[in-house]
Write an enzyme that holds these catalytic residues in place. Structure first.
Site, mmCIF file in Angstrom:
data_model
loop_
_atom_site.group_PDB
_atom_site.id
_atom_site.type_symbol
_atom_site.label_atom_id
_atom_site.label_comp_id
_atom_site.label_asym_id
_atom_site.label_seq_id
_atom_site.Cartn_x
_atom_site.Cartn_y
_atom_site.Cartn_z
ATOM 1 N N ASN A 9 -46.310 -40.789 -1.692
ATOM 2 C CA ASN A 9 -44.895 -41.084 -1.460
ATOM 3 C C ASN A 9 -44.119 -39.797 -1.742
ATOM 4 O O ASN A 9 -43.959 -39.418 -2.894
ATOM 5 C CB ASN A 9 -44.476 -42.221 -2.407
ATOM 6 C CG ASN A 9 -42.988 -42.520 -2.342
ATOM 7 O OD1 ASN A 9 -42.271 -41.971 -1.503
ATOM 8 N ND2 ASN A 9 -42.519 -43.387 -3.230
ATOM 9 N N LYS A 11 -41.034 -39.222 -1.307
ATOM 10 C CA LYS A 11 -39.643 -39.486 -1.732
ATOM 11 C C LYS A 11 -38.665 -38.547 -0.993
ATOM 12 O O LYS A 11 -38.891 -38.235 0.168
ATOM 13 C CB LYS A 11 -39.545 -39.371 -3.262
ATOM 14 C CG LYS A 11 -40.594 -40.266 -3.949
ATOM 15 C CD LYS A 11 -40.363 -40.478 -5.411
ATOM 16 C CE LYS A 11 -41.475 -41.348 -5.969
ATOM 17 N NZ LYS A 11 -41.261 -41.730 -7.355
ATOM 18 N N HIS A 95 -39.946 -50.589 -3.225
ATOM 19 C CA HIS A 95 -40.149 -49.593 -4.277
ATOM 20 C C HIS A 95 -39.073 -49.774 -5.353
ATOM 21 O O HIS A 95 -37.929 -50.089 -5.025
ATOM 22 C CB HIS A 95 -40.086 -48.181 -3.686
ATOM 23 C CG HIS A 95 -40.576 -47.146 -4.651
ATOM 24 N ND1 HIS A 95 -39.797 -46.697 -5.693
ATOM 25 C CD2 HIS A 95 -41.768 -46.521 -4.769
ATOM 26 C CE1 HIS A 95 -40.501 -45.817 -6.398
ATOM 27 N NE2 HIS A 95 -41.696 -45.699 -5.856
ATOM 28 N N GLU A 97 -37.373 -47.749 -6.831
ATOM 29 C CA GLU A 97 -36.215 -46.876 -6.641
ATOM 30 C C GLU A 97 -35.249 -47.437 -5.593
ATOM 31 O O GLU A 97 -34.126 -46.951 -5.469
ATOM 32 C CB GLU A 97 -36.688 -45.454 -6.276
ATOM 33 C CG GLU A 97 -37.246 -44.758 -7.511
ATOM 34 C CD GLU A 97 -38.203 -43.618 -7.235
ATOM 35 O OE1 GLU A 97 -38.293 -43.157 -6.082
ATOM 36 O OE2 GLU A 97 -38.882 -43.197 -8.188
ATOM 37 N N GLU A 179 -46.707 -51.052 -9.571
ATOM 38 C CA GLU A 179 -46.043 -49.857 -10.081
ATOM 39 C C GLU A 179 -45.107 -50.240 -11.227
ATOM 40 O O GLU A 179 -43.937 -50.578 -10.989
ATOM 41 C CB GLU A 179 -45.233 -49.193 -8.969
ATOM 42 C CG GLU A 179 -46.084 -48.619 -7.860
ATOM 43 C CD GLU A 179 -45.454 -47.368 -7.274
ATOM 44 O OE1 GLU A 179 -46.173 -46.381 -7.121
ATOM 45 O OE2 GLU A 179 -44.243 -47.375 -7.002
ATOM 46 N N GLY A 185 -42.893 -41.578 -12.565
ATOM 47 C CA GLY A 185 -42.269 -40.273 -12.792
ATOM 48 C C GLY A 185 -42.081 -39.918 -14.255
ATOM 49 O O GLY A 185 -41.349 -38.978 -14.576
ATOM 50 N N SER A 225 -47.276 -42.276 -12.298
ATOM 51 C CA SER A 225 -47.817 -41.107 -13.010
ATOM 52 C C SER A 225 -49.313 -40.895 -12.777
ATOM 53 O O SER A 225 -50.033 -40.435 -13.671
ATOM 54 C CB SER A 225 -47.500 -41.186 -14.503
ATOM 55 O OG SER A 225 -46.098 -41.148 -14.700
HETATM 56 P P1 PGA Z 1 -45.057 -40.964 -9.611
HETATM 57 O O1 PGA Z 1 -44.375 -41.969 -8.566
HETATM 58 O O2 PGA Z 1 -46.505 -40.810 -9.174
HETATM 59 O O3 PGA Z 1 -44.279 -39.706 -9.500
HETATM 60 O O4 PGA Z 1 -44.974 -41.612 -10.936
HETATM 61 C C1 PGA Z 1 -45.056 -43.054 -8.023
HETATM 62 C C2 PGA Z 1 -44.189 -43.789 -7.052
HETATM 63 O O5 PGA Z 1 -42.957 -43.777 -7.231
HETATM 64 O O6 PGA Z 1 -44.672 -44.378 -6.082
#
Ligand code: PGA
Length: 261
Positions: A9, A11, A95, A97, A179, A185, A225
């Site tokens: 992803n 982003k 997601h 976010e 997730e 993150g 992560s």
């Molecule tokens: P990350 O994000 O690997 O940076 O923790 C995962 C995601 O948001 O799908």
């Protein structure tokens, strides 16, 4: 036997020329392995450029969202046909976010943004399926939900809301990514045992809702992560069929390391 899926992803990173150059690097670093699919999900403006590099290769393409209408006066939105015509096979939906329930705010001015609910995610899944798109449905609890021992209930509710009114036959091959919001993150990945337990529970819930055959066809990923050093500890677990990778998917050697874990 389910094929593993490693999805990146990206982003809100990489302009179209940067993304195309990066996709070329990934092609050099990531081998075509029989037992797994690899896909990347660039930002909308880069889909076309990345598709022209990856089309016909072993690395698939996905979008990070869509809107459920086919066309019309929906400023700023992108339809399922639009992403399909850019070469997408997958679409990330729900997601954390883009979900609104966390009351996320912009720290600079306290402005609330995004407002996705289980009901809007449900519409998006219903819109994606007739186009042959495979949704990567994200579910997961916040830290306060985990601390108040609500994780299992939250995930069950998210699955029920997102998949309401859709038959098992339509959902063959669905991808669900566990997730936990607190792991995204932050560098604080979920313990592998817990990721295994939740992914097992997701499949059991899917079996309840959609039937065993459909549940067995669905892939359950862990995300939050994941990096080159810890990927192996998730990918060897029986209930974890792959990983959804954010930050580490933007470094070609590290993403390749995850893909060959
Ligand atoms: P990350 O994000 O690997 O940076 O923790 C995962 C995601 O948001 O799908």
């Amino acid at each position: 036997m389910r094929k593993r899926l490693i999805a990146g992803n990206w982003k809100m990173h990489l302009t179209p020329p940067e993304a195309a150059a990066y996709a070329e690097q990934l092609l050099r670093h990531i081998p075509d392995l029989d037992h797994q699919d690899v896909a990347v999900c660039p930002a909308f403006p880069a889909l076309g450029a990345v598709s022209s590099v990856l089309s016909g290769t072993h690395i698939g393409l996905g979008a990070q969202n869509l809107f459920w209408k086919e066309q019309g006066a929906y400023t700023g939105q992108v339809s399922p046909s639009m992403i399909v015509s850019c070469g997408c096979r997958y679409v990330i939906l729900g997601h954390s976010e883009t979900r609104g329930r966390f009351g996320k705010t912009d720290s600079e001015d306290d402005l609330a943004y995004f407002a996705e609910s289980d009901a809007t995610i449900n519409r998006k899944i219903k819109a994606a399926l007739p186009h042959g798109l495979t949704p990567i449905l994200c579910v997961g609890e916040t830290l306060s939900e985990r601390e108040s021992v609500k994780t299992d209930e939250v995930i069950a509710n998210q699955l029920e809301g997102a998949l309401a009114g859709i038959d098992g036959e339509e959902l063959y091959g669905l991808v669900v990514a566990y997730e936990p919001v607190w792991a995204i993150g932050t560098g604080q990945a979920c313990e592998p045992d817990e990721a295994e337990r939740i992914c097992g529970q997701i499949r059991a819930k899917l079996a309840d809702m959609l039937g065993t055959e459909c549940a067995e066809s669905c892939r359950t990923l862990y995300g939050g992560s994941v990096n080159g050093a810890n990927a192996g500890s998730y990918l060897k677990l029986p209930s974890v069929d792959g990983a959804l990778v954010g930050g580490a998917s933007l470094k070609s050697e590290e993403f390749a390391r995850i893909a060959i874990s």
